[in-house]
Design an enzyme around this catalytic site. Structure first.
Site, mmCIF file in Angstrom:
data_model
loop_
_atom_site.group_PDB
_atom_site.id
_atom_site.type_symbol
_atom_site.label_atom_id
_atom_site.label_comp_id
_atom_site.label_asym_id
_atom_site.label_seq_id
_atom_site.Cartn_x
_atom_site.Cartn_y
_atom_site.Cartn_z
ATOM 1 N N GLU A 1 0.825 -1.229 0.000
ATOM 2 C CA GLU A 1 0.000 0.000 0.000
ATOM 3 C C GLU A 1 0.853 1.271 0.000
ATOM 4 O O GLU A 1 0.613 2.204 0.761
ATOM 5 C CB GLU A 1 -0.978 0.000 1.196
ATOM 6 C CG GLU A 1 -2.086 -1.024 1.023
ATOM 7 C CD GLU A 1 -3.224 -0.894 2.036
ATOM 8 O OE1 GLU A 1 -3.251 0.083 2.793
ATOM 9 O OE2 GLU A 1 -4.073 -1.785 2.047
HETATM 10 C C1 LIG Z 1 2.951 -9.373 0.278
HETATM 11 C C2 LIG Z 1 2.478 -8.369 -0.703
HETATM 12 C C3 LIG Z 1 1.123 -8.173 -0.903
HETATM 13 C C4 LIG Z 1 0.676 -7.282 -1.882
HETATM 14 N N1 LIG Z 1 -0.662 -7.192 -2.180
HETATM 15 C C5 LIG Z 1 -1.037 -6.495 -3.282
HETATM 16 C C6 LIG Z 1 -2.371 -6.560 -3.764
HETATM 17 O O1 LIG Z 1 -3.229 -7.204 -3.171
HETATM 18 N N2 LIG Z 1 -2.677 -5.890 -4.894
HETATM 19 C C7 LIG Z 1 -1.763 -5.163 -5.578
HETATM 20 O O2 LIG Z 1 -2.094 -4.596 -6.601
HETATM 21 N N3 LIG Z 1 -0.487 -5.047 -5.124
HETATM 22 C C8 LIG Z 1 -0.107 -5.705 -4.007
HETATM 23 N N4 LIG Z 1 1.184 -5.632 -3.561
HETATM 24 C C9 LIG Z 1 2.110 -4.768 -4.258
HETATM 25 C C10 LIG Z 1 2.648 -3.656 -3.414
HETATM 26 O O3 LIG Z 1 1.701 -2.671 -3.239
HETATM 27 C C11 LIG Z 1 3.908 -3.203 -4.167
HETATM 28 O O4 LIG Z 1 4.861 -4.189 -3.876
HETATM 29 C C12 LIG Z 1 4.459 -1.932 -3.747
HETATM 30 O O5 LIG Z 1 3.724 -0.945 -4.338
HETATM 31 C C13 LIG Z 1 5.942 -1.744 -4.113
HETATM 32 O O6 LIG Z 1 6.271 -2.138 -5.399
HETATM 33 P P1 LIG Z 1 7.600 -3.012 -5.662
HETATM 34 O O7 LIG Z 1 7.622 -4.113 -4.687
HETATM 35 O O8 LIG Z 1 7.628 -3.355 -7.090
HETATM 36 O O9 LIG Z 1 8.791 -2.052 -5.293
HETATM 37 P P2 LIG Z 1 9.480 -0.948 -6.222
HETATM 38 O O10 LIG Z 1 8.459 -0.081 -6.832
HETATM 39 O O11 LIG Z 1 10.463 -1.588 -7.112
HETATM 40 O O12 LIG Z 1 10.243 -0.071 -5.146
HETATM 41 C C14 LIG Z 1 11.499 -0.461 -4.579
HETATM 42 C C15 LIG Z 1 11.931 0.581 -3.564
HETATM 43 O O13 LIG Z 1 12.093 1.854 -4.192
HETATM 44 C C16 LIG Z 1 11.382 2.850 -3.468
HETATM 45 N N5 LIG Z 1 10.898 3.869 -4.394
HETATM 46 C C17 LIG Z 1 10.235 3.701 -5.551
HETATM 47 N N6 LIG Z 1 9.966 4.891 -6.116
HETATM 48 C C18 LIG Z 1 10.453 5.837 -5.268
HETATM 49 C C19 LIG Z 1 10.495 7.265 -5.282
HETATM 50 N N7 LIG Z 1 9.991 7.971 -6.250
HETATM 51 N N8 LIG Z 1 11.085 7.869 -4.260
HETATM 52 C C20 LIG Z 1 11.636 7.176 -3.238
HETATM 53 N N9 LIG Z 1 11.632 5.848 -3.180
HETATM 54 C C21 LIG Z 1 11.054 5.190 -4.182
HETATM 55 C C22 LIG Z 1 10.234 2.096 -2.798
HETATM 56 O O14 LIG Z 1 9.803 2.799 -1.633
HETATM 57 C C23 LIG Z 1 10.908 0.786 -2.456
HETATM 58 O O15 LIG Z 1 11.569 0.917 -1.243
HETATM 59 C C24 LIG Z 1 1.629 -6.508 -2.587
HETATM 60 C C25 LIG Z 1 2.995 -6.675 -2.343
HETATM 61 C C26 LIG Z 1 3.426 -7.593 -1.423
HETATM 62 C C27 LIG Z 1 4.896 -7.774 -1.228
#
Ligand SMILES: Cc1cc2nc3c(=O)[nH]c(=O)nc-3n(C[C@H](O)[C@H](O)[C@H](O)COP(=O)(O)OP(=O)(O)OC[C@H]3O[C@@H](n4cnc5c(N)ncnc54)[C@H](O)[C@@H]3O)c2cc1C
Length: 806
Positions: free
Chosen positions: A498
């Protein structure tokens, strides 16, 4: 009167009026009166009046002001205004502002804070909490869930459906429970005492997902079909936004749908071919209905003039041919149902779009609007519930566990992390209560929800780590008796979902806060975007001069607070909390000033200066967390025994505000401006300290001693005193240990020798035989020994049992 005295009066009047935010006309009239007095006393000459007129006339005559001041500044503003994409604009427009806007404006109205009603549970909600929630907690064995089944048991799944746990947000008319946000939060907190898998499984369908979206945007037909089925668990929902290439940058999803004609259930209909590849989707492996976000295209213009509609949300039954679900991810040994889903050119009718074809392209707005509510409930509540339970368990353990002939909780080194857990547990509950209370008052608090999500999940991670340290090996060796390790393993999940926390802190809290909470910036941006030149100038002029007055006022207030030690102010209470209100007023003015100066000097660049934005967000956040704590203290009747917890939470928050401002000034790109900021805010340097050792000790003692204050920390958590539930059993053992301590001391004294505080049954036998203690006392010692041993024991396994079995 001497010239010097007159000048002092002028300066004092300026500061007084700026402090009290006098309008431009009041300012000008007051000046005219002072100039007249100066003329009468022969201090102000013709040149003085001339000089005054040069400044006052252009400012007060609106046509001159607009043409020569506002119009050129509007041009400059347009050139430095940050670019805003449609999705960013929709995120800004979503939701409302509440008390955080008061904190942002530099002059918080504390009466308003304390007048917000204290959230309460209805009789039905309380019965649910004491009935089905208690029951499902008793039914859930977290070790079985996480180690043996990698899922909730079929009985628990069925119970959740039967008792409508997935329908807390669904309206009564559709068969749901229609609970308040406060009640949902209490349910999730209690479930978190027992199992993260249980709390996540219940939390997700009640948060952002098909039910929430349908209730707000669904067609009548969609609502009537899906909501009753979701309420009874006949349908299990999930919501799929994230894809491999679009995580944090969710609006860039590559998943798409193309409008076309096709055959569905034997009939030719207007529909769309959907292609998606999503991952990390909670409940996807067991979902029967998939909420899907994708970008809709209409190259043949079958539904309108546009080629691209943008993000759209639809509900797709998972049994349709071509929908791939079922495989699972394995999130950090917290095996709630979570997995990928794919589809390639899956044809569905257009009326699968939530809200029907006319809602094509409205998906992003729908998501951010719902997120502004859901983000304040699920993850903050799960984190708070976890910390409340582990605060009691760790306090009990610290009293029970002895080393060096002492309870480890008496050692200063242990008291420091113990106090962090206790103070944060009090603060976190205050924040969830206040934030869910805001939702129940009809707010959609997007800034507060980001603050709560970020800070409470971070605090949970810190507290669970502290609890692990205090438990030593007991926290590390896993098994049925370990109530910490799964929380420790799973902490990063809440941090990531989230809105991952680094992004939330760096961009969202202040990014949205600055624009939404600032009294003038939104109006200035709107004016700058207005294509009607006259209206744009009128609105900009109005907002700009309000803004200038506001900025001057905050600089004067900051200076006044700095040089008076922020003591000369009225506060809502004259007691131990007075100083906290004074310091919060001071830092609130500082935030308003820092924010304006950062925007003025960095312009659109501020958006890319994430660390400046993050620190401004920290100041706003800690002001909010501290305010929620003061509200809780007041709402709970200002119980003086609870005050060490308030003290810890306030002093920690105030210290962190000081630290954020100090770091911000040290790293401010313009060194001249940084110098001015340091002089205005910290003319005598930084002075606030972390909570003292004495406060830490008091909080640590609260956690280790049964009392009403300690019970308030764990209010409504699942604490059944059942040997099968180690956290509940610890509560019983703590009470027994406290009762045993004087008996043990009497036994040692009577026997004339020091006996170790273990094998209490043997101490009992010896002391009873010597006639030093009664049978009743001996029984208590023996019973306590069983609980004490269980509290410190860890599980061990046959090698074979640990080996992965198919
Ligand atoms: C267990 C689990 C359950 C989930 N459930 C759902 C679900 O039900 N439905 C759904 O749609 N999604 C779901 N998600 C997805 C979740 O919302 C995303 O994982 C999350 O948005 C982060 O995306 P990412 O893991 O690809 O990280 P990335 O986007 O690759 O980010 C990696 C890091 O970079 C940082 N970062 C990225 N952009 C910036 C910026 N501009 N400035 C500073 N820092 C930045 C992030 O904070 C993070 O620390 C789930 C994820 C997990 C792990």
């Amino acid at each position: 009167m001497e010239f010097f005295t007159w000048v002092v009066i002028v300066i004092a009047l300026c500061i007084f009026m700026a402090y009290n935010r006098a309008s431009l006309s009041t300012f000008s009239l007051a000046f005219i009166a002072l100039m007249a007095l100066g003329t009468f006393l022969d201090i102000v000459s013709f040149f003085g009046w001339f000089f005054f007129a040069i400044i006052a006339i252009p400012l007060n005559v609106s046509s001159i002001r607009k043409e020569y001041i506002s119009a050129p500044l509007l041009k400059v503003f347009r050139s430095i205004m940050p670019d805003m994409s449609t999705t960013e604009q929709e995120a800004i427009d979503a939701g409302t502002t509440w008390f955080e806007a008061e904190l942002f404006k530099g002059n918080p109205n504390w009466t308003k804070l304390h007048n917000y009603p204290k959230p309460r549970l209805s009789a039905e909600e309380l019965a649910f909490l004491n009935g089905p929630v208690e029951e499902v907690c008793a039914m859930t064995n977290d070790w079985e869930v996480t180690h043996e089944l990698a899922d909730l048991s079929p009985e628990v799944w069925q119970y959740l459906k039967d008792k409508k746990f997935f329908a807390m947000i669904i309206k009564k008319e559709f068969g749901g429970l229609d609970f308040s946000a406060f009640a949902q939060s209490r349910v999730l907190q209690k479930l978190s005492s027992v199992s993260s898998v249980l709390a996540s499984t219940v939390g997700v369908p009640n948060s952002l997902g098909p039910a929430e979206l349908l209730q707000h945007y669904g067609t009548e037909e969609q609502k009537n079909y899906y909501l009753p089925r979701l309420a009874t668990g006949e349908e299990i929902p999930c919501f799929a936004l994230t894809s491999p290439e679009a995580g944090s940058d969710a609006s860039s999803i590559p998943d798409f749908g193309v409008v076309c004609k096709g055959e569905f259930e034997g009939k030719e209909v207007l529909g769309m071919k959907l292609t998606w590849d999503k991952r990390y989707i909670t409940l996807a492996p067991v979902a029967t209905v998939l909420g899907l976000a994708f970008k809709l295209r209409d190259p043949d213009h079958l539904i309108g003039e546009k080629d691209d509609y943008g993000i759209t949300c639809a509900l797709i039954p998972t049994d349709i041919e071509g929908v791939i679900t079922g495989r699972r991810h394995f999130p950090l040994n917290i095996p709630f149902q979570n997995g990928p889903t794919q589809g390639n050119e899956v044809f569905v009718p257009l009326d699968f779009i939530i809200g029907g074809a006319e809602m094509a392209g409205q998906g992003w707005r729908m998501l951010v609007e719902c997120l502004s509510v859901g983000r304040a409930i699920t993850l903050p509540s799960n984190s708070t519930g976890g910390v409340k339970s582990l605060a009691l368990a760790t306090g009990a353990y610290a009293r029970i566990r002895r080393q060096f002939k002492l309870s480890i909780g008496k050692m200063e080194g242990v008291q420091e992390p113990l106090a962090r857990i206790g103070g944060n547990a009090y603060l976190m509950d205050a924040v969830t209560t206040m934030s869910t209370g805001a939702i129940d008052l009809g707010e959609k608090p997007s800034v507060i929800s980001a603050i709560a999500k970020y800070h409470l999940t971070e605090k949970m991670r810190q507290c669970v780590s502290d609890a692990m340290d205090i438990h030593g090996g007991k926290g590390i060796c896993m098994g049925k008796g370990n109530y910490l390790a799964r929380n420790y393993q799973g902490a990063p999940i809440a941090i990531t979902v989230e809105g991952a926390n680094i992004l939330t802190r760096s961009m969202i809290i202040y990014g949205q806060g600055a624009i939404r909470c600032h009294p003038y910036v939104l109006a200035e941006i709107a004016a700058a975007k207005n294509e009607d030149a006259k209206e744009a100038l009128d609105d900009f002029d109005h907002a700009l001069f309000g803004h200038i007055g506001f900025s001057i006022s905050n600089i004067c207030r900051s200076l006044w607070f700095s040089f008076t030690g922020s003591r000369l102010q009225k506060t809502p209470f004259s007691d131990q909390t007075t100083r906290y209100y004074q310091l919060l007023n001071r830092f609130s003015s500082n935030l308003a000033m820092l924010s304006d100066i950062s925007m003025a000097t960095l312009g659109g660049e501020l958006k890319r200066k994430e660390r400046i934005s993050a620190r401004l967000g920290d100041v706003l956040s800690y002001l909010y967390l501290a305010s929620a704590t003061l509200k809780r203290y007041n709402d709970e009747g200002r119980q003086i025994e609870d005050f060490p917890l308030v003290q810890w939470a306030l002093e920690d928050s105030l210290y962190k505000i000081q630290e954020a401002i100090d770091d911000l000034i040290s790293n401010f790109p313009n060194k001249g401006v940084a110098l001015f900021l340091r002089f205005t805010i910290f003319p005598l340097g930084t002075w606030l300290q972390k909570p003292s050792d004495a406060i830490d000790q008091k909080v640590a003692e609260i956690l280790q001693t049964p009392s009403e204050t300690r019970s308030r920390i764990g209010k409504w958590q699942y604490l059944k005193r059942d040997p099968a539930f180690p956290m509940g059993q610890l509560e019983q053992t703590l009470e027994d240990i406290v009762a045993c301590e004087p008996i043990y001391t009497k036994a040692c004294k009577g026997l004339g020798k020091y006996l170790p505080f273990y094998k209490l049954n043997l101490v009992a036998e010896e002391a009873l035989a010597a006639g030093i203690i009664t049978q009743e006392e001996a029984d208590l010692l023996s019973k306590t020994e069983i609980g004490r041993k269980a509290a410190i024991d860890v599980d061990d396994f046959d090698s074979e049992d640990l080996r992965l079995k198919k």
